[in-house]
Design a protein around this motif. Structure first.
Motif, PDB file in Angstrom:
ATOM      1  N   PHE A 122      57.432  23.722  13.282  1.00  0.00           N
ATOM      2  CA  PHE A 122      56.360  24.357  14.034  1.00  0.00           C
ATOM      3  C   PHE A 122      55.629  25.374  13.169  1.00  0.00           C
ATOM      4  O   PHE A 122      56.213  26.029  12.317  1.00  0.00           O
ATOM      5  CB  PHE A 122      56.913  25.092  15.262  1.00  0.00           C
ATOM      6  N   ARG A 123      54.336  25.474  13.428  1.00  0.00           N
ATOM      7  CA  ARG A 123      53.554  26.601  12.920  1.00  0.00           C
ATOM      8  C   ARG A 123      52.887  27.225  14.130  1.00  0.00           C
ATOM      9  O   ARG A 123      52.274  26.521  14.931  1.00  0.00           O
ATOM     10  CB  ARG A 123      52.518  26.139  11.904  1.00  0.00           C
ATOM     11  N   LEU A 124      53.022  28.530  14.272  1.00  0.00           N
ATOM     12  CA  LEU A 124      52.590  29.201  15.495  1.00  0.00           C
ATOM     13  C   LEU A 124      51.561  30.284  15.187  1.00  0.00           C
ATOM     14  O   LEU A 124      51.759  31.103  14.291  1.00  0.00           O
ATOM     15  CB  LEU A 124      53.795  29.833  16.200  1.00  0.00           C
ATOM     16  N   TRP A 125      50.461  30.269  15.934  1.00  0.00           N
ATOM     17  CA  TRP A 125      49.465  31.343  15.914  1.00  0.00           C
ATOM     18  C   TRP A 125      49.524  32.065  17.255  1.00  0.00           C
ATOM     19  O   TRP A 125      49.644  31.424  18.301  1.00  0.00           O
ATOM     20  CB  TRP A 125      48.057  30.788  15.732  1.00  0.00           C
ATOM     21  N   SER A 134      39.356  28.971  19.735  1.00  0.00           N
ATOM     22  CA  SER A 134      38.556  28.713  18.526  1.00  0.00           C
ATOM     23  C   SER A 134      39.383  27.942  17.494  1.00  0.00           C
ATOM     24  O   SER A 134      38.861  27.082  16.789  1.00  0.00           O
ATOM     25  CB  SER A 134      38.043  30.030  17.931  1.00  0.00           C
ATOM     26  N   LYS A 135      40.682  28.244  17.422  1.00  0.00           N
ATOM     27  CA  LYS A 135      41.570  27.499  16.527  1.00  0.00           C
ATOM     28  C   LYS A 135      41.663  26.040  16.962  1.00  0.00           C
ATOM     29  O   LYS A 135      41.699  25.119  16.129  1.00  0.00           O
ATOM     30  CB  LYS A 135      42.965  28.124  16.538  1.00  0.00           C
ATOM     31  N   LEU A 136      41.719  25.825  18.275  1.00  0.00           N
ATOM     32  CA  LEU A 136      41.783  24.464  18.802  1.00  0.00           C
ATOM     33  C   LEU A 136      40.479  23.726  18.505  1.00  0.00           C
ATOM     34  O   LEU A 136      40.496  22.560  18.088  1.00  0.00           O
ATOM     35  CB  LEU A 136      42.047  24.504  20.307  1.00  0.00           C
ATOM     36  N   ILE A 141      44.875  23.918  15.250  1.00  0.00           N
ATOM     37  CA  ILE A 141      46.093  23.766  16.039  1.00  0.00           C
ATOM     38  C   ILE A 141      45.990  22.488  16.870  1.00  0.00           C
ATOM     39  O   ILE A 141      44.895  21.972  17.102  1.00  0.00           O
ATOM     40  CB  ILE A 141      46.339  24.979  16.969  1.00  0.00           C
ATOM     41  N   ASP A 142      47.148  21.980  17.298  1.00  0.00           N
ATOM     42  CA  ASP A 142      47.202  20.772  18.114  1.00  0.00           C
ATOM     43  C   ASP A 142      47.186  21.095  19.605  1.00  0.00           C
ATOM     44  O   ASP A 142      46.594  20.364  20.401  1.00  0.00           O
ATOM     45  CB  ASP A 142      48.471  19.975  17.792  1.00  0.00           C
ATOM     46  N   VAL A 273      46.397  23.490  26.827  1.00  0.00           N
ATOM     47  CA  VAL A 273      45.028  23.045  26.563  1.00  0.00           C
ATOM     48  C   VAL A 273      45.040  22.198  25.294  1.00  0.00           C
ATOM     49  O   VAL A 273      45.564  22.623  24.264  1.00  0.00           O
ATOM     50  CB  VAL A 273      44.062  24.232  26.395  1.00  0.00           C
ATOM     51  N   GLN A 274      44.460  21.004  25.387  1.00  0.00           N
ATOM     52  CA  GLN A 274      44.377  20.092  24.248  1.00  0.00           C
ATOM     53  C   GLN A 274      42.987  19.478  24.182  1.00  0.00           C
ATOM     54  O   GLN A 274      42.310  19.355  25.198  1.00  0.00           O
ATOM     55  CB  GLN A 274      45.403  18.953  24.385  1.00  0.00           C
ATOM     56  N   LYS A 275      42.602  19.095  22.991  1.00  0.00           N
ATOM     57  CA  LYS A 275      41.370  18.338  22.860  1.00  0.00           C
ATOM     58  C   LYS A 275      41.595  16.922  23.373  1.00  0.00           C
ATOM     59  O   LYS A 275      42.700  16.379  23.257  1.00  0.00           O
ATOM     60  CB  LYS A 275      40.933  18.275  21.394  1.00  0.00           C
ATOM     61  N   LYS A 276      40.557  16.347  23.937  1.00  0.00           N
ATOM     62  CA  LYS A 276      40.634  14.947  24.351  1.00  0.00           C
ATOM     63  C   LYS A 276      40.433  14.068  23.122  1.00  0.00           C
ATOM     64  O   LYS A 276      39.332  14.002  22.567  1.00  0.00           O
ATOM     65  CB  LYS A 276      39.575  14.654  25.410  1.00  0.00           C
ATOM     66  N   ARG A 277      41.512  13.444  22.678  1.00  0.00           N
ATOM     67  CA  ARG A 277      41.453  12.638  21.459  1.00  0.00           C
ATOM     68  C   ARG A 277      41.911  11.212  21.729  1.00  0.00           C
ATOM     69  O   ARG A 277      42.725  10.976  22.622  1.00  0.00           O
ATOM     70  CB  ARG A 277      42.365  13.235  20.376  1.00  0.00           C
TER      71      ARG A 277
END
Length: 295
Positions: A122-125, A134-136, A141-142, A273-277
């Protein structure tokens, strides 16, 4: 089309100068200039306006920037998808979380997840919701885990947990013998707030306003972190209303005390929250399923 040139173009835009883009890319400034010139030749127009030593996007540059971001994202996604097929992908997931989730809830959840997926890294912000989103948006970030609902058709938003906000006092506060207090008794005490624009504060203010209590509250101070508020309450500098998940340890060891308020409660949902991919990494799918299973 040269993807590398589009990447460099976007970096110049994001950094605001060719010199910064060159430094971050570990190349010379003339090399950056050459890539921008190649794009300008390809499109037959200038992508930047240069006046008085300042560089700003031209109208054409603004149009290209939005398309370039999509092209770069598609290139990154297609590469990850092929790596999954070849079995050469890295078992890594990048998560962004708002402070309450990142500092108090997520560490235990990551520990539980790692017991079943030891290969995952994991990498955590951690930051406020606008920063994490904004990172998303920039694909750094995933998954984003935030405390306020996000209304954007480009995002997939799901609830993964619920928390309530509770009134806490020092352990030896004068209310310690009470089963509950009336809401109007709050005005007898000084309240310690999070900073303005904090999601937690906005929820508390909204609830107090509904009871016509907000204007009657005696403000003790505003502090920029939950940890500093807990310390101030422990030192009997005032009372506060905080997310339960942030004070579990203090309640367990009798450092702070919860005081119930009659007919008054504040509950909130916590969100994925995720991007629709079209494509998701297997690590992202596993972690999303894990979070959903805990509701």
């Amino acid at each position: 089309m040269n993807i590398a040139s589009l990447r460099m173009f976007c970096r110049v835009v994001d950094e605001g100068s060719m010199s910064k883009a060159a430094r971050l890319s570990f190349v010379s400034q003339p090399a950056v200039t050459k890539q921008i010139r190649q794009l300008e030749n390809r499109y037959g127009t200038l992508l930047f306006d240069r006046m008085d030593g300042k560089m700003t996007l031209s109208k054409a540059g603004e149009v290209l920037y939005s398309y370039a971001k999509d092209i770069i994202e598609a290139d990154n996604t297609s590469f990850q998808a092929i790596q999954e097929i070849l079995g050469e992908h890295e078992h890594k997931i990048q998560v962004g979380a708002s402070p309450t989730i990142g500092e108090y809830l997520l560490p235990g959840m990551l520990g539980a997840f790692k017991k079943h997926h030891q290969e995952m890294n994991f990498r955590l912000w951690v930051g406020n919701t606008p920063y994490i989103l904004s990172k998303l948006e920039e694909n750094e970030i995933d998954i984003a885990l935030v405390e306020s609902g996000v209304k954007d058709p480009n995002y997939k938003v799901q609830k993964f947990a619920e928390d309530d906000l509770i009134l806490v006092t020092s352990h030896h506060h004068r209310w310690k013998g009470k089963e509950f207090i009336e809401v109007d008794e709050l005005k007898e005490e000084k309240i310690i707030w999070r900073e303005k624009n904090s999601g937690t504060r906005e929820l508390v203010e909204l609830a107090l306003r509904e009871y016509m209590m907000l204007e009657q509250m005696d403000y003790a101070m505003e502090l920029g972190s939950i940890q500093s508020i807990k310390s101030a309450v422990e030192a009997e500098l005032g009372i506060s209303i905080l997310p339960r998940i942030t004070v579990l340890k203090e309640l367990k060891y009798n450092i702070l005390r919860e005081v119930k308020i009659k007919d008054f409660s504040i509950k909130r949902a916590l969100w994925i929250v995720q991007k629709k991919r079209r494509f998701k990494k297997s690590a992202e799918i596993y972690f999303e399923q894990f979070l959903q299973s805990r509701i």
